[in-house]
Enzyme design. Structure first.
Site, PDB file in Angstrom:
ATOM      1  N   SER A 218       1.993  -8.701  -2.520  1.00  0.00           N
ATOM      2  CA  SER A 218       0.993  -7.745  -2.763  1.00  0.00           C
ATOM      3  C   SER A 218       0.374  -8.171  -4.235  1.00  0.00           C
ATOM      4  O   SER A 218       1.201  -8.483  -5.099  1.00  0.00           O
ATOM      5  CB  SER A 218       1.827  -6.533  -3.073  1.00  0.00           C
ATOM      6  OG  SER A 218       0.559  -5.642  -3.510  1.00  0.00           O
ATOM      7  N   GLY A 219      -0.875  -8.437  -4.278  1.00  0.00           N
ATOM      8  CA  GLY A 219      -1.466  -8.829  -5.369  1.00  0.00           C
ATOM      9  C   GLY A 219      -1.837 -10.347  -5.498  1.00  0.00           C
ATOM     10  O   GLY A 219      -2.420 -10.589  -6.703  1.00  0.00           O
TER      11      GLY A 219
ATOM     12  N   THR B  82      -6.392  -9.831   0.482  1.00  0.00           N
ATOM     13  CA  THR B  82      -7.647  -9.069   1.172  1.00  0.00           C
ATOM     14  C   THR B  82      -9.000  -9.623   0.442  1.00  0.00           C
ATOM     15  O   THR B  82      -9.973  -9.743   1.567  1.00  0.00           O
ATOM     16  CB  THR B  82      -7.314  -7.643   0.508  1.00  0.00           C
ATOM     17  OG1 THR B  82      -6.277  -7.040   0.741  1.00  0.00           O
ATOM     18  CG2 THR B  82      -8.671  -6.849   0.876  1.00  0.00           C
TER      19      THR B  82
ATOM     20  N   ASN C 207      -0.871  -4.341  -7.998  1.00  0.00           N
ATOM     21  CA  ASN C 207      -2.016  -4.601  -7.229  1.00  0.00           C
ATOM     22  C   ASN C 207      -2.957  -3.257  -7.332  1.00  0.00           C
ATOM     23  O   ASN C 207      -2.404  -2.194  -6.802  1.00  0.00           O
ATOM     24  CB  ASN C 207      -1.864  -5.200  -5.805  1.00  0.00           C
ATOM     25  CG  ASN C 207      -3.192  -5.663  -5.490  1.00  0.00           C
ATOM     26  OD1 ASN C 207      -4.343  -5.602  -6.078  1.00  0.00           O
ATOM     27  ND2 ASN C 207      -3.200  -6.242  -4.177  1.00  0.00           N
TER      28      ASN C 207
ATOM     29  N   SER D 229      -3.913  -2.882  -3.272  1.00  0.00           N
ATOM     30  CA  SER D 229      -3.073  -3.254  -2.345  1.00  0.00           C
ATOM     31  C   SER D 229      -3.030  -2.846  -0.888  1.00  0.00           C
ATOM     32  O   SER D 229      -3.443  -1.632  -0.698  1.00  0.00           O
ATOM     33  CB  SER D 229      -1.559  -2.867  -3.146  1.00  0.00           C
ATOM     34  OG  SER D 229      -0.505  -3.547  -1.996  1.00  0.00           O
ATOM     35  N   SER D 230      -3.350  -3.674   0.000  1.00  0.00           N
ATOM     36  CA  SER D 230      -3.366  -3.373   1.523  1.00  0.00           C
ATOM     37  C   SER D 230      -1.936  -2.688   1.759  1.00  0.00           C
ATOM     38  O   SER D 230      -0.658  -3.360   1.701  1.00  0.00           O
ATOM     39  CB  SER D 230      -3.703  -4.541   2.326  1.00  0.00           C
ATOM     40  OG  SER D 230      -4.844  -4.996   2.078  1.00  0.00           O
TER      41      SER D 230
ATOM     42  N   GLY E 189       2.958  -9.507   2.422  1.00  0.00           N
ATOM     43  CA  GLY E 189       3.686 -10.661   1.977  1.00  0.00           C
ATOM     44  C   GLY E 189       5.079 -10.064   1.881  1.00  0.00           C
ATOM     45  O   GLY E 189       5.318  -8.846   2.022  1.00  0.00           O
TER      46      GLY E 189
ATOM     47  N   GLU F 211       8.236  -8.751   0.265  1.00  0.00           N
ATOM     48  CA  GLU F 211       8.353  -7.882  -0.964  1.00  0.00           C
ATOM     49  C   GLU F 211       9.710  -7.681  -1.414  1.00  0.00           C
ATOM     50  O   GLU F 211      10.628  -7.436  -0.502  1.00  0.00           O
ATOM     51  CB  GLU F 211       7.731  -6.539  -0.553  1.00  0.00           C
ATOM     52  CG  GLU F 211       6.281  -6.445  -0.421  1.00  0.00           C
ATOM     53  CD  GLU F 211       5.822  -4.907   0.052  1.00  0.00           C
ATOM     54  OE1 GLU F 211       6.633  -4.003   0.246  1.00  0.00           O
ATOM     55  OE2 GLU F 211       4.493  -4.976  -0.177  1.00  0.00           O
TER      56      GLU F 211
END
Length: 995
Positions: free
Chosen positions: A104-105, A109, A156, A159-160, A383, A385
């Site tokens: 994330s980050g 995206t 992020n 973040s998705s 991704g 985590e």
């Protein structure tokens, strides 16, 4: 390989590192990040580092630079791998996919949006309306899915919180015709609870901050996210603009106003449900404040009593078919409310995705009619985590990454081995970590963690998370990648009956078992489903088809959340496995979101769990670089005398062999059927350095040749231009001559000898010639006119011509229209006097004679006779038989002044400055009796022919007399000539000797 950048930017492809070590890998990655080079290759894999700033590398010029190019022709870029995937799909009619992964980050995206932007930019050059519509929907769908599926986290800002896989369908022309979106594991728990410093999904804040006052009033909301339990964690400065963008995107995609209104009614209902509070009196539970419930029932188009009943009671069917209502405890009521809110948002998100799919899915496609339908897939998924507190969601996400890593290694090895076999190169075994053992730990039937969780959820009785953890410890005690505090009592980083640890390929992750069973069951009471299904809102009703079942109907137990997720990931892996993959590996450089900070330890951890080192080693296990013979020859042929500029060998392979032999690399290469394989990067760099040294020389040579070619072309053009100009000028000259000849061919027979014929406009080159020709014609015309004049009239004609020359344009009337007699004194007395004067002065011709009135210096006037001969000027007394009163030689006169009016005043100027002023006729002037012109013409003609004198004519408002102390001045009549006088020049007629 990628086009080599300067050495100051590091290696553009990790395969070209001198040694494959983590230190060299990280040093090269850091150097490129600090130099603003955020993309680096590993063969055909793109490693992307989030720059945390806007970069000017995504514009139209960049798109044009990468369109249709090979990977090695330009520096590393997302557009290069996007173009490679598109070319493989279009040229070979092969389905491809682009897998974007990272934590994330890391910029996944944004990378997916740039890939979509590039594919949209290079397709549909003919601008077909239906294709543009599909492209717009695909691009706008990102905006909508970001709003409803992304949130701000501590790592992020965007973040998705779901996984997305988008298939883009293309026709045989390579134009997008549709697509399909799959979403995976939306983090719905975020709706009711967020970590400190994090936000709920963007959609809530965009509604509250960007919605109009009328809209918020209709939804019973306030313009303040802090007023609601679910959105109390702050806002963003761009929520308002994002809301406008989402509303516009929904309209572009094709959502109706009613559907858009329903979406925001559901969001408002979720916010209002979050503020519903329960109170227990020990026996029953009540809702505190029914106003929010009333608003929810209005927004969901349901009965308020039904909403209250669903929140407070659960309907249960007994074994005998009876239906009873069981009241909730306060804790169960809160749990049921939260479960309902999470399900409501999850169903809304799923409905939005399905609604987009209904617009972009390809319908009625006939391969026999339209050709093969090919696909490019874009996977943007969470991704790996590792948080301080890792729960069920992190467990599923990390399992997904284990599956994708397994697919990644398998496909990379499969691609490498397949290429070696196709090229006839001996395959060498490559040692790498196979994470199948970790995948089996999670998903293996009857033994894996998911099976243990499902078994605990299906068990009768009170099964807690702790009991499930005990069961996992018993069944997995011998597994090398699983441990817990019970199995490792000395490991104090874990707690008893709470934590277990999995040794993932990316590192060890400690999970908290709390909440695993509840999240896996994903329990939602049937009462809420029936409530939503019975809504008068068709959108809500469509979201809850399972609500139509009666409470007494027996249904199959639904699959658990973990099993559903496992099935979807297995299907995704199968879908990716049948496509040609391209990879984008995203790395987050630091936790501070700084554009300059590079956290070595953080990045090294990501490099490890993304398997980038394994990727480099697989790529370099045999040969670091391979390329088709034609492309190797095209790139390096200038480094060998036998191949530059063109070779004469039997094949490109032989030419490449000549290049390799000349540089002494025979032992470091292998020759495949169609490609050259280079073992070490140093050999390649030697070729690149020699090529780089020769390129400036070749450029100068090409510039010289090209400039010479341009100069010769300009010379040829100038010669052609001058030749055309010469031909055109000759044509214009000849055309002018022919036109003059045509117009003046018959002028001898015309009455006016061609005076009325209009001359054609000459070319510029003939301007002087034209003027001379016109002058010649005028002289010829004059000669023709003069030839017809009798000799007796020639004297008068010459005098009038002389007068015309002197007076034309300055004196309005000078007697040109009447006959000039010259001699107006015809009495016998005058004849006697003239005879005597002729004998005495021996003059031969009378130039002018007539009566006049003389004005002396005292302004006294007297009638006199005037006789001008070619010798003298005589003043005569008419009353005394024309006695000569005064005689002056003609050459004593220096000038003659006349006015511009109709008067007959004349001033004769003498060399002794004793001027004579007189009027040429006694009494009033008669019509057509202007004799001033006749006098001037006679004198000018005489002096011109006899003495070759130059006549200068001047005019003035007054006649100026020179002589005795007192001059005589005669003023012309006002109104007659005054206006003309002021326009004329000062002065008088002068007769001046030519020499």
């Amino acid at each position: 390989m990628a086009e080599l950048e300067g050495l100051e930017f590091g290696k553009s492809d990790f395969v070209l590192l001198d040694e494959v070590t983590m230190e060299q890998f990280m040093e090269n990655l850091k150097l490129r990040f600090e130099k603003g080079r955020i993309y680096t290759y590993i063969g055909e894999v793109v490693v992307s580092v989030n720059p945390y700033r806007q970069m000017d590398i995504y514009g139209k010029d960049t798109i044009d630079a990468y369109r249709g190019r090979e990977l090695y022709e330009n520096p590393p870029h997302l557009y290069a791998v996007s173009d490679a995937a598109y070319k493989a799909m279009k040229r070979r009619a092969k389905d491809t996919c682009i897998v974007i992964s990272g934590e994330s980050g890391a910029g996944k995206t944004e990378a997916s949006k740039y890939i979509m932007q590039y594919i949209a930019a290079i397709t549909n050059p003919s601008q077909r309306v239906e294709v543009e519509s599909v492209k717009n929907v695909l691009l706008k769908s990102n905006c909508v899915l970001e709003a409803f599926g992304n949130a701000k986290t501590n790592r992020n800002d965007n973040s998705s919180r779901f996984g997305k896989y988008m298939d883009i369908n293309f026709n045989f022309n390579g134009e997008p015709t549709g697509g399909h979106i799959n979403n995976y594991l939306l983090e719905k728990s975020r709706v009711v609870q967020q970590h400190d410093g994090e936000r709920n999904f963007h959609s809530f804040y965009q509604l509250l901050r960007g919605g109009s006052d009328e809209m918020l009033e209709s939804l019973h909301l306030q313009n303040d996210p802090a007023a609601y339990i679910y959105t109390k964690e702050g806002t963003s400065s761009n929520d308002r603009s994002s809301h406008r963008a989402v509303m516009s995107a929904l309209e572009v995609i094709g959502f109706s106003p009613e559907e858009i209104n329903s979406i925001y009614q559901i969001l408002a209902s979720i916010l209002l449900l979050g503020d519903v509070r329960f109170e227990s009196d020990g026996e029953s539970v009540q809702i505190l404040g029914l106003e929010a419930v009333g608003h929810v029932s209005e927004l969901t188009a349901t009965e308020a009593d039904s909403v209250c009943k669903s929140l407070l009671f659960r309907t249960v069917a007994t074994g005998g078919g009876d239906v009873i209502e069981k009241g909730h405890s306060e804790q169960d009521a809160c749990f049921g409310r939260d479960a309902f809110v999470k399900a409501l948002y999850e169903r809304l998100f799923g409905w939005i995705v399905s609604r987009i799919n209904s617009v972009i899915e390809v319908k009625d496609y006939d391969p026999a009619l339209h050709g093969k339908n090919t696909v490019i897939g874009v996977l943007d998924i969470y991704g790996f985590e590792i948080f301080d507190n890792n729960s069920f969601e992190q467990f599923c996400i990390n399992y997904c990454n284990e599956k994708l890593q397994q697919l990644f290694i398998e496909l990379i090895l499969r691609q490498e081995q397949g290429e070696y076999q196709r090229e006839g190169i001996t395959w060498q075994h490559i040692d790498y970590f196979n994470n199948q053992i970790i995948v089996d730990l999670v998903e293996q039937p009857h033994k894996g963690i998911i099976s243990i969780l499902d078994e605990a959820c299906l068990s009768v009785g009170k099964v807690t998370d702790t009991v499930c953890l005990e069961s996992m410890g018993t069944k997995l005690a011998q597994h090398p990648h699983y441990t817990s505090r019970k199995l490792s009592p000395t490991d104090k980083t874990m707690d008893f009956q709470k934590h277990f640890r999995i040794r993932h390929y990316a590192g060890d992750v400690t999970y908290s078992i709390e909440g695993f069973l509840d999240k896996n069951k994903d329990l939602l009471f049937q009462d809420f489903k029936r409530l939503m299904y019975n809504s008068a809102n068709q959108v809500l009703k469509e979201m809850w088809p399972d609500g139509q079942l009666s409470i007494t109907e027996v249904t199959k137990r639904p699959l658990t959340a973990a099993t559903l997720f496992k099935n979807s990931i297995v299907a995704l892996v199968d879908k990716l496995g049948c496509k040609e993959p391209y990879y984008v590996r995203c790395i987050k450089p630091n936790e501070m979101k700084s554009p300059v900070l590079f956290d070595d330890a953080r990045c090294q951890h990501q490099v490890a769990y993304l398997g980038l080192m394994e990727n480099v080693m697989v790529r370099r296990a045999g040969f670091a670089y391979r390329q088709h013979y034609a492309r190797v020859l095209q790139r390096y042929k200038m480094t060998c005398e036998y191949t530059w500029p063109n070779h004469l060998m039997g094949s490109d392979r032989e030419a490449v062999e000549a290049i390799v032999t000349q540089h002494g690399f025979q032992d470091d290469v292998a020759y495949g059927h169609t490609k050259l394989f280079v073992r070490t990067p140093r050999s390649l760099f030697t070729l690149e350095q020699e090529r780089a040294a020769l390129i400036p020389i070749l450029v100068l040579f090409l510039q010289k040749v090209w400039r010479g070619a341009l100069a010769r072309r300009r010379c040829r053009r100038m010669r052609a231009i001058y030749a055309i100009m010469g031909c055109y000028k000759r044509y214009k000259v000849k055309a002018h001559f022919r036109e003059v000849e045509r117009r003046f061919a018959n002028v001898r027979n015309l009455a006016d000898y061609g005076k009325s014929v209009e001359w054609p406009t000459p070319p510029v080159a003939l301007s002087q010639f034209h003027n001379n020709t016109v002058m010649l014609h005028r002289r010829w015309w004059a000669r023709q006119i003069v030839k017809n004049i009798p000799p007796s009239d020639m004297l008068e004609v010459r005098a009038k011509v002389a007068a015309l020359t002197a007076l034309s344009g300055d004196r309005k009337d000078w007697g040109v229209s009447r006959a000039w007699e010259r001699n107006y004194l015809t009495s016998s007395g005058f004849a006697r006097v003239t005879k005597e004067l002729r004998n005495k002065d021996e003059y031969s011709q009378v130039l002018f004679s007539g009566f006049c009135r003389k004005v002396n210096r005292f302004n006294k006037s007297t009638d006199r006779g005037l006789l001008i001969t070619d010798k003298c000027v005589y003043k005569l007394e008419p009353k005394k038989q024309y006695k000569v009163l005064k005689r002056l030689p003609l050459d004593a006169f220096t000038g003659l002044s006349v006015t511009a009016g109709v008067d007959q005043m004349v001033a004769l100027h003498t060399s002794c400055q004793d001027d004579i002023l007189l009027c040429l006729q006694r009494g009033e002037l008669c019509t057509n009796q202007d004799r001033v012109g006749e006098l001037v013409g006679a004198l000018v003609d005489h002096f011109t022919r006899t003495f070759t004198l130059i006549l200068q004519v001047y005019f003035s408002d007054y006649l100026h007399m020179r002589g005795k102390p007192k001059s005589v001045t005669v003023e012309t009549k006002p109104g007659q000539t005054g206006a003309d006088f002021k326009k004329s020049r000062d002065g008088f007629v002068l007769l001046v000797p030519a020499n």
